[in-house]
Design an enzyme around this catalytic site. Structure first.
Site, PDB file in Angstrom:
ATOM      1  N   HIS A   1       0.828  -1.208   0.000  1.00 54.09           N
ATOM      2  CA  HIS A   1       0.000   0.000   0.000  1.00 54.09           C
ATOM      3  C   HIS A   1       0.858   1.251   0.000  1.00 54.09           C
ATOM      4  O   HIS A   1       2.058   1.194   0.270  1.00 54.09           O
ATOM      5  CB  HIS A   1      -0.952   0.020   1.218  1.00 54.09           C
ATOM      6  CG  HIS A   1      -0.258   0.100   2.547  1.00 54.09           C
ATOM      7  ND1 HIS A   1       0.073  -1.015   3.286  1.00 54.09           N
ATOM      8  CD2 HIS A   1       0.164   1.156   3.282  1.00 54.09           C
ATOM      9  CE1 HIS A   1       0.655  -0.642   4.415  1.00 54.09           C
ATOM     10  NE2 HIS A   1       0.737   0.662   4.438  1.00 54.09           N
TER      11      HIS A   1
ATOM     12  N   HIS B   1       3.908   7.151   3.785  1.00 50.56           N
ATOM     13  CA  HIS B   1       4.872   6.063   3.616  1.00 50.56           C
ATOM     14  C   HIS B   1       4.435   5.097   2.522  1.00 50.56           C
ATOM     15  O   HIS B   1       3.287   5.129   2.072  1.00 50.56           O
ATOM     16  CB  HIS B   1       5.128   5.312   4.939  1.00 50.56           C
ATOM     17  CG  HIS B   1       3.984   4.496   5.459  1.00 50.56           C
ATOM     18  ND1 HIS B   1       3.097   4.958   6.408  1.00 50.56           N
ATOM     19  CD2 HIS B   1       3.571   3.228   5.171  1.00 50.56           C
ATOM     20  CE1 HIS B   1       2.214   4.009   6.687  1.00 50.56           C
ATOM     21  NE2 HIS B   1       2.472   2.945   5.945  1.00 50.56           N
TER      22      HIS B   1
ATOM     23  N   GLU C   1       7.956   1.041   4.894  1.00 50.75           N
ATOM     24  CA  GLU C   1       7.505  -0.061   5.734  1.00 50.75           C
ATOM     25  C   GLU C   1       7.695  -1.375   4.990  1.00 50.75           C
ATOM     26  O   GLU C   1       7.493  -1.448   3.769  1.00 50.75           O
ATOM     27  CB  GLU C   1       6.008   0.122   6.059  1.00 50.75           C
ATOM     28  CG  GLU C   1       5.449  -0.950   6.989  1.00 50.75           C
ATOM     29  CD  GLU C   1       3.975  -0.725   7.337  1.00 50.75           C
ATOM     30  OE1 GLU C   1       3.302   0.037   6.630  1.00 50.75           O
ATOM     31  OE2 GLU C   1       3.511  -1.317   8.333  1.00 50.75           O
TER      32      GLU C   1
END
Lengths: 134, 134
Positions: free
Chosen positions: B7, B79, B130
């Site tokens: 994502h 992010h 991430e």
């Protein structure tokens, strides 16, 4: 209207160093750099299988990412690009909803040879948003 | 090592308004909001077919996106999250390449119930990155 995520563009100050870092530290598959002088960037693609990252380094005196890197010298997230089936229909829907597109409102030919436009980041909560006709 | 893009997270000051804007202006499919108090955010997912956008609004007093929105009140790109098959192997490769991971180096259970860690943005050219064990 919104289709697939075509790419996420990350601005970097040094494309060679960034490509090497993505390869060695993150184990990523990164393309060779490609200079796009008509777009003011040199680009390398990080292949993620379902979509891609575009690492962008400024090229020339009028690079569209020069101001971004002046503000964020280490680099950072520059824009997201979504695919749409009809770029003019997308533009009309945005305008009808009170949104703004950058420039004169006419789609331009983007870095992938397809018509693109950018939605004003102020109308999408601070995220520079590119639409590309797929 | 880097797998699919799981994502892209976009911080927004008002999730209800952002969800409505994505639906009406961009014609996107946006989920109902989901409060994740243990992660300090309320999230809504924009389904793009090949991946998703996570719209994040701060929740509670210690939200991890509060500082971001204090600096960028309109919102913005927060992010990116990549999938990896083995989160500890990924961490070890990052550390071996001279990179840093945030926190104590141990993966935590992320918002999707899977182990995650964050690479220090200073080691990936300004992009908070991430990794999630898929």
């Amino acid at each position: 209207m919104l289709g697939r995520l075509n790419h996420v563009a990350l601005a970097v100050p040094d494309l060679a160093a960034a490509s090497e870092r993505y390869r060695t530290m993150l184990g990523a598959t990164v393309s060779a750099p490609s200079a796009l002088p008509e777009h003011g960037v040199t680009v390398a693609f990080v292949d993620l299988g379902n979509t891609k990252i575009e690492l962008l380094e400024p090229l020339g005196d009028n690079s569209p990412i020069a101001a971004f890197l002046a503000k964020s010298p280490k680099g950072g997230m520059h824009h997201v690009c979504y695919e749409v089936s009809d770029i003019r229909a997308a533009r009309d829907q945005i305008l009808a909803a009170g949104g703004r597109v950058l420039g004169d409102g006419e789609p331009r030919i983007g870095a992938h040879g397809r018509p693109v436009l950018f939605v004003h980041p102020g109308d999408v909560f601070g995220t520079l948003t590119e639409l590309e006709q797929a």
